[in-house]
Scaffold this motif. Sequence first.
Motif, short mmCIF file in Angstrom:
data_model
loop_
_atom_site.label_atom_id
_atom_site.label_comp_id
_atom_site.label_asym_id
_atom_site.label_seq_id
_atom_site.Cartn_x
_atom_site.Cartn_y
_atom_site.Cartn_z
N LYS A 1 17.52 10.72 47.37
CA LYS A 1 18.56 9.73 47.08
C LYS A 1 18.91 8.89 48.31
N TYR A 2 19.01 9.56 49.47
CA TYR A 2 19.58 8.88 50.64
C TYR A 2 18.53 8.45 51.67
N GLY A 3 17.29 8.84 51.48
CA GLY A 3 16.23 8.32 52.33
C GLY A 3 15.84 6.91 51.89
N ARG A 4 15.27 6.13 52.78
CA ARG A 4 14.86 4.77 52.43
C ARG A 4 13.68 4.81 51.45
N ILE B 1 7.19 12.83 48.42
CA ILE B 1 7.40 14.19 48.95
C ILE B 1 6.11 14.70 49.59
N VAL B 2 6.22 15.14 50.83
CA VAL B 2 5.10 15.71 51.57
C VAL B 2 5.39 17.20 51.77
N LEU B 3 4.60 18.06 51.18
CA LEU B 3 4.85 19.50 51.22
C LEU B 3 3.95 20.18 52.24
N PRO C 1 8.49 8.83 53.67
CA PRO C 1 8.16 10.23 53.33
C PRO C 1 9.38 11.15 53.36
N ILE C 2 9.35 12.14 52.49
CA ILE C 2 10.34 13.23 52.47
C ILE C 2 9.54 14.49 52.79
N THR C 3 9.70 14.99 53.99
CA THR C 3 8.88 16.11 54.45
C THR C 3 9.56 17.43 54.13
#
Length: 414
Positions: free
Chosen positions: A314-317, A283-285, A321-323
């Motif tokens: 869940k659905y990202g590879r 997670i990138v905040l 990153p999850i921005t």
Amino acid sequence: MNSWLSPRVLFAVALAVIGAVIAGQLHGEVERILVTLISMLIALFVAADPHDPDNEAPVLTPAQSFIDPGAITSHPQLQSFIDASNDAILIVENSRVTAANQFARQLLGVNIVGQNVRIAFRHAGAIERLTDPDAQHTGHPIRLTGIGQQSQMWDMRIQSIGPGQKMVHLADRSGAQAAEQMRVDFVANASHELLTPLAAVKGFIETLDDPAAADDPETRGRFLGIMAKETDRMQALVRDLMSLSRIEAEKYDPPQTPVDFAQIVMETVDHLRASQKERGSDIVLDITIDNSPVMGDAGQLRQLASNIITNAMKYGRPATPITVTLAQSRSGAMLTFAVVDQGDGIAPEHLPRLTERFYRVDSGRSRSVGGTGLGLSLVKHIVDRHRGHLEIRSTVGTGTSVSVLLPIAPDTVI
């Protein structure tokens, strides 16, 4: 004599009052409208008799008080009365349409006045009832499907207003039918989602009841782990169902408490980083606003942020990153909360249905990652209650972006 106190006017007022009293005793809203409309038309005809310019009339005896309902159809104010209705209203005389309001003309055709009902309606059920000379029309609803569009559903009410004359009222019930179908589907889906893990738990209990399986610690541990996972899934589903029910009950009651949404987002990210070791570190905040109070429900906004970020995890590879960003909108009146993942993406045909209850693009994958099918539906209801806006964009093979706009508390708008 003063025209406003003439016997004719007083008699018209009495007719209107009697009609209103009768209408008030009826249970159905449409029946009340029909009775009130007819009584008002008769009262108007009595009060504005074109053959009595002085509006003077003797007090009528019961034998003299009969009003020919057929004269209603020629009254100059008839069209104004029926045009005021948002439902389709027609006057039919001897199987021919003699008057229709604007809604009826939009539904059945601009040239229906003067047409035979067989041509005007083109619906076997409606034609059968309107052309039957022996039918007793009392205004009770008749459910018809296929007038206008094939899937549209209508309640048709027919009220006799004179020899050979009928008033026809068509009320669109398509929305109510769609809502009822959604309710039926919701109950069926919820039952299915609960029965699936229950069946698994019951099966493993029966297996563990076998002494051979119970004496094998490895088998017992594996089965108990699956049972725990399935009960957690049921618990999550029941929790989401309860949350959805509560939010729906409060949807017309917007929150009135200022809440620091930036703080909620940071706390949610911290919790996910600590509890989801495998993806939490991705997670990138990025928060570019310090003071961000919104009029909100802190618990619901926390659920909103958690559901959106968890979906991206869940659905990202894996290891992508999850921005998560929070910024002020261009107008300065709203906050923009956005979560972007790098995953397989979602095909365009699925996007409009993502917020439906239990809708899944890939049912197998959703269940394998622990989804209840209610996450985005909850998000949509929370956003609506907070008078915000939800937008989902996705590119197949690239990833998905979920954005939420929430109004900033009024005293902090720049």
